[in-house]
Scaffold this motif. Structure first.
Motif, PDB file in Angstrom:
ATOM      1  N   TRP A  95       0.823  -1.212   0.000  1.00  0.00           N
ATOM      2  CA  TRP A  95       0.000   0.000   0.000  1.00  0.00           C
ATOM      3  C   TRP A  95       0.858   1.263   0.000  1.00  0.00           C
ATOM      4  N   VAL A  96       2.021   1.226   0.676  1.00  0.00           N
ATOM      5  CA  VAL A  96       2.973   2.331   0.601  1.00  0.00           C
ATOM      6  C   VAL A  96       3.472   2.453  -0.839  1.00  0.00           C
ATOM      7  N   ALA A  97       3.786   1.323  -1.457  1.00  0.00           N
ATOM      8  CA  ALA A  97       4.303   1.324  -2.838  1.00  0.00           C
ATOM      9  C   ALA A  97       3.337   1.985  -3.810  1.00  0.00           C
ATOM     10  N   LEU A  98       2.057   1.866  -3.545  1.00  0.00           N
ATOM     11  CA  LEU A  98       1.029   2.365  -4.472  1.00  0.00           C
ATOM     12  C   LEU A  98       0.567   3.784  -4.155  1.00  0.00           C
ATOM     13  N   TRP A  99       1.222   4.462  -3.233  1.00  0.00           N
ATOM     14  CA  TRP A  99       0.827   5.813  -2.844  1.00  0.00           C
ATOM     15  C   TRP A  99       0.908   6.768  -4.046  1.00  0.00           C
ATOM     16  N   ALA A 100      -0.211   7.381  -4.363  1.00  0.00           N
ATOM     17  CA  ALA A 100      -0.326   8.377  -5.442  1.00  0.00           C
ATOM     18  C   ALA A 100       0.048   7.828  -6.817  1.00  0.00           C
ATOM     19  N   VAL A 101      -0.040   6.521  -6.979  1.00  0.00           N
ATOM     20  CA  VAL A 101       0.190   5.881  -8.276  1.00  0.00           C
ATOM     21  C   VAL A 101      -1.169   5.731  -8.954  1.00  0.00           C
ATOM     22  N   PRO A 102      -1.263   5.955 -10.258  1.00  0.00           N
ATOM     23  CA  PRO A 102      -2.558   5.785 -10.924  1.00  0.00           C
ATOM     24  C   PRO A 102      -3.142   4.393 -10.680  1.00  0.00           C
ATOM     25  N   ALA A 103      -4.420   4.363 -10.347  1.00  0.00           N
ATOM     26  CA  ALA A 103      -5.097   3.084 -10.079  1.00  0.00           C
ATOM     27  C   ALA A 103      -5.460   2.426 -11.407  1.00  0.00           C
ATOM     28  N   SER A 104      -4.588   1.551 -11.862  1.00  0.00           N
ATOM     29  CA  SER A 104      -4.842   0.806 -13.088  1.00  0.00           C
ATOM     30  C   SER A 104      -4.264  -0.594 -12.906  1.00  0.00           C
ATOM     31  N   PRO A 105      -4.808  -1.565 -13.611  1.00  0.00           N
ATOM     32  CA  PRO A 105      -4.250  -2.921 -13.499  1.00  0.00           C
ATOM     33  C   PRO A 105      -2.764  -2.975 -13.842  1.00  0.00           C
ATOM     34  N   LEU A 106      -2.334  -2.190 -14.827  1.00  0.00           N
ATOM     35  CA  LEU A 106      -0.921  -2.205 -15.228  1.00  0.00           C
ATOM     36  C   LEU A 106      -0.021  -1.712 -14.101  1.00  0.00           C
ATOM     37  N   TRP A 107      -0.342  -0.558 -13.508  1.00  0.00           N
ATOM     38  CA  TRP A 107       0.490  -0.015 -12.439  1.00  0.00           C
ATOM     39  C   TRP A 107       0.437  -0.895 -11.193  1.00  0.00           C
ATOM     40  N   ASP A 143       9.717  -4.008   5.033  1.00  0.00           N
ATOM     41  CA  ASP A 143       8.687  -3.977   3.992  1.00  0.00           C
ATOM     42  C   ASP A 143       8.232  -2.552   3.684  1.00  0.00           C
ATOM     43  N   LEU A 144       8.190  -1.703   4.709  1.00  0.00           N
ATOM     44  CA  LEU A 144       7.816  -0.309   4.472  1.00  0.00           C
ATOM     45  C   LEU A 144       8.874   0.396   3.628  1.00  0.00           C
ATOM     46  N   VAL A 145      10.140   0.111   3.903  1.00  0.00           N
ATOM     47  CA  VAL A 145      11.218   0.708   3.092  1.00  0.00           C
ATOM     48  C   VAL A 145      11.189   0.147   1.666  1.00  0.00           C
ATOM     49  N   ALA A 146      10.942  -1.153   1.528  1.00  0.00           N
ATOM     50  CA  ALA A 146      10.786  -1.723   0.177  1.00  0.00           C
ATOM     51  C   ALA A 146       9.604  -1.061  -0.533  1.00  0.00           C
ATOM     52  N   GLY A 147       8.546  -0.753   0.216  1.00  0.00           N
ATOM     53  CA  GLY A 147       7.399  -0.049  -0.358  1.00  0.00           C
ATOM     54  C   GLY A 147       7.764   1.353  -0.804  1.00  0.00           C
ATOM     55  N   VAL A 148       8.535   2.076   0.003  1.00  0.00           N
ATOM     56  CA  VAL A 148       8.973   3.427  -0.369  1.00  0.00           C
ATOM     57  C   VAL A 148       9.859   3.356  -1.611  1.00  0.00           C
ATOM     58  N   MET A 149      10.783   2.398  -1.642  1.00  0.00           N
ATOM     59  CA  MET A 149      11.656   2.250  -2.811  1.00  0.00           C
ATOM     60  C   MET A 149      10.842   1.933  -4.070  1.00  0.00           C
ATOM     61  N   THR A 150       9.822   1.096  -3.919  1.00  0.00           N
ATOM     62  CA  THR A 150       8.943   0.780  -5.051  1.00  0.00           C
ATOM     63  C   THR A 150       8.180   2.018  -5.489  1.00  0.00           C
TER      64      THR A 150
END
Length: 168
Positions: A95-107, A143-150
């Motif tokens: 969920w951290v990784a997806l912060w402000a990322v467009p909500a699409s199946p591809l992303w 995992d949170l840091v991996a999420g931030v890096m993602t």
């Protein structure tokens, strides 16, 4: 409880373990972290992606901070640090990784792949945190840091794609 002895998970008797084990996804005999991340992606798609960014941010912050307590308690109940079935950290990390990322199946698919790659391979600083921090913080922080890096990787890719489109 003897701290040297690992207890069996009791999801139906412990709401903490139920949540920490990703509502049962962490009981998968094959790649529980990946299976947990799949369920986290489903929750994201149906429950979190429709939220405005401020609400999404609040949920992710609560999931992350609450996860420190949740994973710490579940770990103590089981008598083992970072039991493989504890996958709440994967939920929060994705969920951290997806912060402000467009909500699409591809992303979502790209985020899933990059996050799992970083969580499994544990490049620095993820590995340093995983090896040197204990308790609920230690379970969550890598995992949170991996999420931030993602998240940073995805935003750089989005910016690069937007810049390429501007050139056309």
């Amino acid at each position: 409880m003897d701290r040297g002895r690992q207890e069996r998970p009791r999801l139906l008797q412990s709401p903490v373990q139920l949540a920490a084990f990703g509502f049962g996804s962490g009981l998968s005999p094959w790649a529980p972290g990946t299976v947990g991340t799949v369920l986290a992606a489903v929750f994201y798609w149906f429950l979190l992606s429709p939220l405005p960014l401020w609400a999404y941010s609040a949920v992710v912050l609560a999931a992350s901070l609450g996860g420190i307590w949740l994973c710490g308690v579940a770990s103590r109940q089981l008598g083992v640090h970072d039991h493989p079935g504890i996958v709440w950290d994967e939920f929060a990390g994705l969920w951290v990784a997806l912060w402000a990322v467009p909500a699409s199946p591809l992303w979502l698919a790209i985020a899933f792949i990059v996050f799992r790659f970083l969580d499994i391979t544990k490049p620095w600083p993820v590995s340093a945190l995983d090896n040197n921090v204990g308790g609920g913080v230690g379970i969550m922080v890598d995992d949170l840091v991996a999420g931030v890096m993602t998240c940073v990787t995805l935003h750089l890719a989005i910016a690069a794609l937007n810049g390429a489109e501007a050139l056309v």
